[in-house]
Design an enzyme around this catalytic site. Structure first.
Site, PDB file in Angstrom:
ATOM      1  N   HIS A 184       0.866  -1.192   0.000  1.00 54.81           N
ATOM      2  CA  HIS A 184       0.000   0.000   0.000  1.00 54.81           C
ATOM      3  C   HIS A 184       0.903   1.243   0.000  1.00 54.81           C
ATOM      4  CE1 HIS A 184      -3.841  -1.890   2.019  1.00 54.81           C
ATOM      5  NE2 HIS A 184      -4.098  -1.633   0.749  1.00 54.81           N
ATOM      6  N   CYS A 280      -2.264   3.309   9.025  1.00 52.63           N
ATOM      7  CA  CYS A 280      -3.324   2.355   8.623  1.00 52.63           C
ATOM      8  C   CYS A 280      -4.484   2.334   9.603  1.00 52.63           C
ATOM      9  CB  CYS A 280      -2.807   0.929   8.595  1.00 52.63           C
ATOM     10  SG  CYS A 280      -1.458   0.607   7.521  1.00 52.63           S
TER      11      CYS A 280
HETATM   12  N1  ARG Z   1      -3.986  -6.909   6.589  1.00 56.42           N
HETATM   13  C1  ARG Z   1      -4.360  -5.691   5.943  1.00 56.42           C
HETATM   14  C2  ARG Z   1      -4.315  -5.862   4.443  1.00 56.42           C
HETATM   15  O1  ARG Z   1      -3.445  -6.535   3.960  1.00 56.42           O
HETATM   16  C3  ARG Z   1      -3.467  -4.575   6.386  1.00 56.42           C
HETATM   17  C4  ARG Z   1      -3.887  -3.247   5.837  1.00 56.42           C
HETATM   18  C5  ARG Z   1      -3.003  -2.144   6.291  1.00 56.42           C
HETATM   19  N2  ARG Z   1      -3.502  -0.913   5.836  1.00 56.42           N
HETATM   20  C6  ARG Z   1      -2.805  -0.012   5.158  1.00 56.42           C
HETATM   21  N3  ARG Z   1      -3.410   1.102   4.890  1.00 56.42           N
HETATM   22  N4  ARG Z   1      -1.582  -0.204   4.756  1.00 56.42           N
HETATM   23  O2  ARG Z   1      -5.144  -5.365   3.730  1.00 56.42           O
END
Ligand code: ARG
Length: 307
Positions: A184, A280
């Site tokens: 991300h 996050c």
């Molecule tokens: N386990 C989640 C996923 O893989 C973690 C998300 C983390 N969020 C972020 N904005 N990076 O989607």
């Protein structure tokens, strides 16, 4: 002006309590359900304590927290950065790549409608069918440059850039993410209030790094040391001169300290086992474009003249 302009409130942030948080599936390289299972009790306790400490630290530096109710069977709902792209009171509700997270969308949507009914948001907008955009987690706003950095390659669609640009009027720069650990955009790029941008070079292709350098300018671009990048230090919350994150090296703290920022560490490392950290776990609801800020100031001035 809007609700969020109330005296003393420096930021309005959406969070989701980790009541149902766990690592039950694997959709990024950080997630190992077996490891979670073998330490379930300890990790559940740490997550609940850490999340509360994050919430209280954010409140202590001037944030007002809004909550979306957690849902059983949706462990990643705790990562509200993925719920929507929000700017100038408009919320573009997220759509998710993986089936494991797709059930989150209607719950977030309901929460945003309730926030709109209270005047905290102005408009709730859905993504066009067939396009994926995982919210502010993949579409990181830089108010200094009136630009969104949109990460594509793992989760969000490059074509979502047009949707965000049309809705917000901001420039949207799609940049490919190439390292699966930094799946991300918010894991590898963090614009700060003073115009500096922290980034993790290995997360981007040479072309992507070139675009970032062009847009940000070399003087304002700061590389996150590897040791910090691996602990998701770029996934930070910045409000004014305060930076809240899970943990950072002395070198990182000195580096941002030189620019006048204070680092607050909160014990949220257990969320790293899901690939998430401070940014996050939060979603700014009060983010404004520089245009809206100027208009707001103009309105305030007019009001003063009228008095
Ligand atoms: N386990 C989640 C996923 O893989 C973690 C998300 C983390 N969020 C972020 N904005 N990076 O989607």
């Amino acid at each position: 002006m809007q609700e969020f302009r109330k005296a003393g409130v420096r930021a309005r942030i959406l969070m989701c309590a980790p009541d149902h948080f766990e690592v039950a599936y694997s959709i990024n390289p950080w997630m190992h359900p077996d490891e979670w299972e073998s330490r379930r009790e300890e990790l559940t306790g740490r997550s609940c304590d850490g999340w509360s400490l994050l919430r209280h630290r954010l409140e202590a530096i001037g944030a007002a927290i809004e909550l979306v109710p957690p849902q059983p069977g949706l462990p990643d709902m705790v990562f509200t950065a993925n719920a929507a792209v929000v700017l100038d009171g408009k919320a573009l509700v997220a759509t998710f790549r993986h089936a494991e997270r797709q059930g989150e969308t209607p719950h977030y949507r309901r929460a945003f409608e309730q926030l709109a009914a209270r005047g905290i948001l102005r408009e709730v907008v859905d993504m066009p069918a067939g396009l994926t955009l995982e919210g502010a987690g993949d579409c990181v706003h830089d108010v200094t440059r009136d630009t969104f950095f949109l990460g594509y390659g793992f989760r969000s669609d490059r074509e979502a850039a047009k949707v965000v640009a049309e809705l917000t009027g901001e420039h949207v720069e799609p940049i490919e993410l190439v390292d699966p650990r930094f799946y991300h955009m918010d894991t590898c790029l963090a614009p700060l209030s003073g115009g500096q941008v922290l980034y993790v070079p290995c997360a981007f292709s040479a072309e992507g790094r070139g675009r970032i350098a062009e847009i940000v300018g070399k003087d304002n671009l700061i590389e996150v040391p590897d040791e910090d990048a691996e602990k998701l230090a770029a996934n930070l919350v910045n409000i004014g001169q305060d930076i809240v994150l899970a943990e950072a090296s002395r070198a990182f703290k000195d580096m941002v300290g030189e620019h006048g920022y204070t680092v607050h560490e909160v014990p949220i490392r257990s969320f790293g086992l899901s690939g998430g950290s401070a940014f996050c776990l939060t979603l700014r609801l009060d983010r404004l474009s520089s245009r809206a800020i100027r208009q707001g100031l103009a309105e305030e001035k007019l009001a003063a003249v009228g008095d």
